[in-house]
Motif scaffolding. Structure first.
Motif, PDB file in Angstrom:
ATOM      1  N   SER A   1       0.838  -1.201   0.000  1.00 37.63           N
ATOM      2  CA  SER A   1       0.000   0.000   0.000  1.00 37.63           C
ATOM      3  C   SER A   1       0.876   1.256   0.000  1.00 37.63           C
ATOM      4  O   SER A   1       2.008   1.239   0.507  1.00 37.63           O
ATOM      5  CB  SER A   1      -0.918   0.010   1.225  1.00 37.63           C
ATOM      6  N   ILE A   2       0.295   2.322  -0.558  1.00 42.04           N
ATOM      7  CA  ILE A   2       0.981   3.629  -0.512  1.00 42.04           C
ATOM      8  C   ILE A   2       0.100   4.668   0.179  1.00 42.04           C
ATOM      9  O   ILE A   2       0.412   5.863   0.162  1.00 42.04           O
ATOM     10  CB  ILE A   2       1.334   4.119  -1.941  1.00 42.04           C
ATOM     11  N   ASP A   3      -0.996   4.227   0.785  1.00 45.50           N
ATOM     12  CA  ASP A   3      -1.920   5.156   1.437  1.00 45.50           C
ATOM     13  C   ASP A   3      -1.354   5.630   2.766  1.00 45.50           C
ATOM     14  O   ASP A   3      -0.827   4.821   3.561  1.00 45.50           O
ATOM     15  CB  ASP A   3      -3.277   4.483   1.670  1.00 45.50           C
ATOM     16  N   LEU A   4      -1.507   6.931   3.030  1.00 44.04           N
ATOM     17  CA  LEU A   4      -1.058   7.506   4.298  1.00 44.04           C
ATOM     18  C   LEU A   4      -2.157   7.339   5.340  1.00 44.04           C
ATOM     19  O   LEU A   4      -3.291   7.769   5.130  1.00 44.04           O
ATOM     20  CB  LEU A   4      -0.725   8.990   4.129  1.00 44.04           C
TER      21      LEU A   4
ATOM     22  N   SER B   1       8.577   1.187  -3.215  1.00 46.28           N
ATOM     23  CA  SER B   1       9.234   2.154  -2.328  1.00 46.28           C
ATOM     24  C   SER B   1       9.240   3.552  -2.961  1.00 46.28           C
ATOM     25  O   SER B   1       9.101   4.562  -2.259  1.00 46.28           O
ATOM     26  CB  SER B   1      10.656   1.699  -2.006  1.00 46.28           C
ATOM     27  N   GLN B   2       9.356   3.626  -4.299  1.00 44.03           N
ATOM     28  CA  GLN B   2       9.310   4.930  -4.983  1.00 44.03           C
ATOM     29  C   GLN B   2       7.918   5.547  -4.868  1.00 44.03           C
ATOM     30  O   GLN B   2       7.772   6.751  -4.617  1.00 44.03           O
ATOM     31  CB  GLN B   2       9.693   4.759  -6.453  1.00 44.03           C
ATOM     32  N   ARG B   3       6.886   4.744  -5.005  1.00 44.20           N
ATOM     33  CA  ARG B   3       5.526   5.260  -4.900  1.00 44.20           C
ATOM     34  C   ARG B   3       5.226   5.738  -3.490  1.00 44.20           C
ATOM     35  O   ARG B   3       4.502   6.724  -3.292  1.00 44.20           O
ATOM     36  CB  ARG B   3       4.520   4.188  -5.341  1.00 44.20           C
ATOM     37  N   ARG B   4       5.783   5.083  -2.498  1.00 45.90           N
ATOM     38  CA  ARG B   4       5.595   5.534  -1.116  1.00 45.90           C
ATOM     39  C   ARG B   4       6.299   6.865  -0.869  1.00 45.90           C
ATOM     40  O   ARG B   4       5.741   7.773  -0.213  1.00 45.90           O
ATOM     41  CB  ARG B   4       6.108   4.466  -0.146  1.00 45.90           C
ATOM     42  N   VAL B   5       7.498   7.009  -1.411  1.00 44.58           N
ATOM     43  CA  VAL B   5       8.191   8.297  -1.304  1.00 44.58           C
ATOM     44  C   VAL B   5       7.388   9.401  -1.992  1.00 44.58           C
ATOM     45  O   VAL B   5       7.244  10.517  -1.476  1.00 44.58           O
ATOM     46  CB  VAL B   5       9.610   8.177  -1.903  1.00 44.58           C
ATOM     47  N   ASP B   6       6.862   9.091  -3.180  1.00 42.03           N
ATOM     48  CA  ASP B   6       6.072  10.076  -3.913  1.00 42.03           C
ATOM     49  C   ASP B   6       4.825  10.491  -3.132  1.00 42.03           C
ATOM     50  O   ASP B   6       4.422  11.665  -3.162  1.00 42.03           O
ATOM     51  CB  ASP B   6       5.660   9.511  -5.271  1.00 42.03           C
TER      52      ASP B   6
END
Length: 225
Positions: A129-132, A174-179
């Motif tokens: 997931s990339i949701d905050l 990991s790139q999408r999470r940073v973005d």
């Protein structure tokens, strides 16, 4: 009874004086001149030609149209002047912002090896997931407040995943999470020039729970005195 010429009391009128004849002629001439003057004074004035009035009216109409066109042109010129002034003001404002960005980039590049960590935190994610989460957003709002209060602060973001899954996929995740973290900071007003980010892929270190590996590390950096 008429008196004849041979009547004893008949008296001849005598010769007529020449001055009296001249005076009578002058009076007659003056009378004729007065009548002529009176007639000329009261002679009717000929009416002006109607075509002249039509031409005057047409000329006045064209003059009115020209004045309206001049007024319209004047209004257009004023609007153009206002548009030019507005555009110039926007250009000046953009130039000032560009100068500020250039100055910050120059300072960051110059001090890239002269910074120390002021603070750090970890933003964790659910698997794949990339949701905050709400907790992550609350922590990042604290970072935003610190950076707003201290304009010289910058932030470094490092994205990670757990080791499960393909390596290429984990680097992309990991790139999408940073973005996602960077986008949140920018939405809150932090300039891109103050954010440095890197995708670091999976953490294979043993002894660290996977829940702690699915993270973005946020480090606040300050210039050293």
């Amino acid at each position: 009874m008429d008196r004849g010429l041979d009547h004893p009391h008949y008296r001849s009128p005598g010769p007529r004086h020449p001055v009296a004849g001249i005076a009578s002629r002058l009076a007659y001439l003056l009378l004729l001149g007065g009548c002529a003057a009176t007639q000329s004074a009261y002679a009717p004035v000929p009416a002006r030609d109607a075509s002249v009035d039509d031409r005057v009216t047409a000329v006045e109409g064209r003059l009115g149209e020209m004045n309206q066109r001049l007024d319209q042109v004047g209004g257009q010129v004023k609007r153009l002047e206002g548009g030019v002034a507005t555009a110039q003001g926007r250009a000046d404002e953009a130039a000032k912002k560009a100068e500020g960005v250039d100055g910050r980039l120059t300072r960051l590049w110059t001090n890239r090896f002269n910074q120390k960590q002021a603070d750090s935190l970890e933003v964790y994610f659910s698997p794949d997931s990339i949701d905050l989460t709400d907790a992550a957003q609350t922590a990042l709002l604290g970072v935003v407040r610190e950076m707003e209060a201290h304009p010289t602060l910058t932030v470094e973001l490092g994205g990670y995943t757990d080791p499960r899954g393909a390596l290429d996929y984990n680097y992309g995740l990991s790139q999408r999470r940073v973005d996602a973290v960077r986008r949140f900071l920018m939405d809150k007003g932090i300039q891109l020039a103050r954010i440095q980010a890197a995708s670091l892929g999976p953490i294979a270190t043993a002894g660290i729970p996977d829940v702690k590996k699915r993270r973005v590390t946020v480090r606040l950096m300050a210039d050293q005195e």
